[in-house]
Design a protein around this motif. Structure first.
Motif: not given
Length: 519
Positions: A400, A440, A484, A486
């Motif tokens: 992340t 992410r 977010v 991905e």
């Protein structure tokens, strides 16, 4: 203080004091309330008289560079970074910092699998770094922001920097040879300055150009070629009264969200016009702006809309074409599209418009259909048989990266990744060569996230499947406010030190960068 663009004073933004001084900015509640909005910066108004009407100048096409020689099977190009003079605004002359003294720089066309070397000579008065954006390159040729190429001369009142670098960079003098093995498929890339803390003003001043890759697969397709294959660098700039580029002296204090210009340029010309035949054209769209985002559409004079046939993304051809009514283009992104002007009768005027802009900045350029033409080109139903769709696996590494304005104490804010400003000694990730990882990206603002070396495929956005405009191999993706994204990131090519960062260049200069080490 003057708003003229000039080399920053030495040491003005000392690296280790970045968080506490140079990149610090103070925001009240009103400032944070703007973070979720569509704006990606603040407009710096020109003091120069602007063109009285758009679409009055023809679209220029950057010249194609020719290899100076061949060495051991590699094509060697010689580029000189130097000042040049450009006629951008009516009756005024603008000094640009350009590759070969022009803006945009010469277009380099390389062949997939054939080594290309670019020897860059720095005849400016400031250090530079050249990055091949989208290139799968060895780490010592990738353009790490501290790998400086020193100038051969100095600005008045400045002393020449010493060779050697305090932040782990490789500093060279006079010229640097960048080695590009080009192990990738046909694609639209670009090269630009990547000097730490100074990318924004140096790209603003002109240090950018196209780098196109060709290959056998693309050659076999019946797509438009030659003068119907048009590179389009979209960017905004502001100008001083005498025609010089206008850029804030302390952008990190006064324009923390990003600098927006009030003159729309395409290939260095303001609101240009391209006369076209009634047939298909390939348009290689590049957002070369510091901070401006585009929401592009084609408006036909008298009513109606044109359509884009999307054939390629950052990393090359899509497996199959897709039809789009509009295109979102964040800084650093590229879209290869086909527009069929045979859909419009001779005499039609079609405006490329930016619906994210305001006032004159809603217009980008215009296409005038001036003649009928026979057209043997077409867009096949299958574009690339080499495209490999990635799928997530249960044991895949997941990382992340949070792109956010972070408090450093005393109500001061700075742009960070995972709460930390950039430091060359800090490594955020160590992916293995040949692996695929799930990354992410999250944000509080519009952050166009760019990953060096590794290409990726977007698989989700905001908890939903990826948008149509996320299709294909990417190296830059717009992460919208409080979203977010991905992506499955593939690490091929080389071991070594590489970057990920926000491609809003003001954010990048304010330490929104990070290092990863391919092992």
């Amino acid at each position: 203080m003057s708003q003229r663009l000039r080399p920053p004073a030495p040491g003005r933004r000392a690296f280790l004091g970045l968080a506490a001084a140079g990149a610090a900015m103070t925001l009240g509640a009103a400032g944070f309330s703007r973070l979720a909005g569509a704006a990606t910066g603040r407009v710096l108004a020109s003091t120069a008289p602007l063109p009285p009407a758009p679409f009055a100048v023809p679209l220029p096409i950057p010249p194609t560079a020719r290899p100076a020689r061949t060495e051991d099977g590699a094509d060697v190009y010689e580029l000189e970074q130097r000042e040049g003079q450009a006629r951008i605004l009516p009756g005024l002359t603008t000094t640009v910092w350009g590759y070969d003294g022009i803006f945009p720089g010469p277009t380099i066309t390389a062949r997939s699998g054939r080594r290309t070397k670019v020897r860059v000579h720095n005849n400016l008065t400031v250090p530079t770094v050249t990055h091949l954006h989208g290139g799968i390159t060895p780490p010592d040729s990738d353009g790490y922001p501290t790998d400086l190429l020193l100038p051969t001369r100095c600005a008045p009142g400045q002393s020449r920097p010493h060779a050697g670098d305090a932040h782990g960079g490789q500093t060279t003098v006079a010229y640097r040879t960048y080695d590009y093995p080009v192990p990738q498929q046909a694609a639209t890339l670009w090269y630009h300055d990547h000097r730490m803390d100074h990318s924004a003003p140096q790209v603003w001043r002109g240090l950018a150009g196209f780098f196109l890759i060709t290959d056998d697969e693309e050659d076999r397709l019946p797509l438009p070629r030659g003068d119907r294959d048009i590179p389009l660098m979209l960017c905004d700039r502001s100008f001083n009264e005498d025609g010089s580029f206008r850029y804030p002296d302390h952008a990190h204090d006064t324009f923390p969200d990003g600098v927006l210009g009030d003159v729309q340029l395409v290939n260095g010309a303001p609101w240009p016009l391209l006369e076209v035949s009634g047939c298909r054209y390939r348009l290689r769209l590049l957002n070369g702006s510091n901070a401006r985002r585009y929401q592009l559409r084609l408006d036909v004079e008298g009513g109606g809309r044109g359509r884009f046939v999307h054939i390629g993304s950052d990393g090359g051809l899509l497996p199959a074409p897709q039809h789009l009514d509009a295109i979102d283009l964040a800084p650093g992104e590229r879209f290869d599209v086909i527009v069929d002007f045979a859909d419009h009768p001779v005499g039609s005027r079609i405006t490329l418009r930016n619906t994210a802009g305001q006032g004159p900045m809603r217009d980008v350029m215009r296409f005038d259909v001036v003649r009928a033409a026979r057209d043997s080109t077409r867009v096949p139903a299958r574009l690339s048989n080499r495209f490999e769709a990635l799928t997530p696996t249960e044991g895949m590494p997941v990382r992340t990266f949070d792109f956010r304005r972070t408090s450093s104490g005393d109500d001061q804010q700075m742009w960070t990744i995972n709460g930390k400003p950039f430091h060359p000694d800090t490594v955020l990730a160590c992916p293995r060569l040949g692996s695929v990882e799930r990354w992410r990206f999250s944000s509080d603002f519009h952050h166009p996230v760019h990953v060096h070396l590794a290409q990726f495929q977007v698989i989700a956005r905001g908890g939903h499947p990826a948008d149509a405009m996320d299709a294909g191999w990417k190296d830059t993706v717009d992460v919208r406010p409080y979203e977010v994204v991905e992506a499955l990131v593939r690490f091929t090519g080389y071991k070594g030190r590489y970057m990920l960062h926000c491609h809003n260049l003001e954010h990048e200069d304010m330490a929104m960068m990070g290092t990863f080490q391919v092992t």
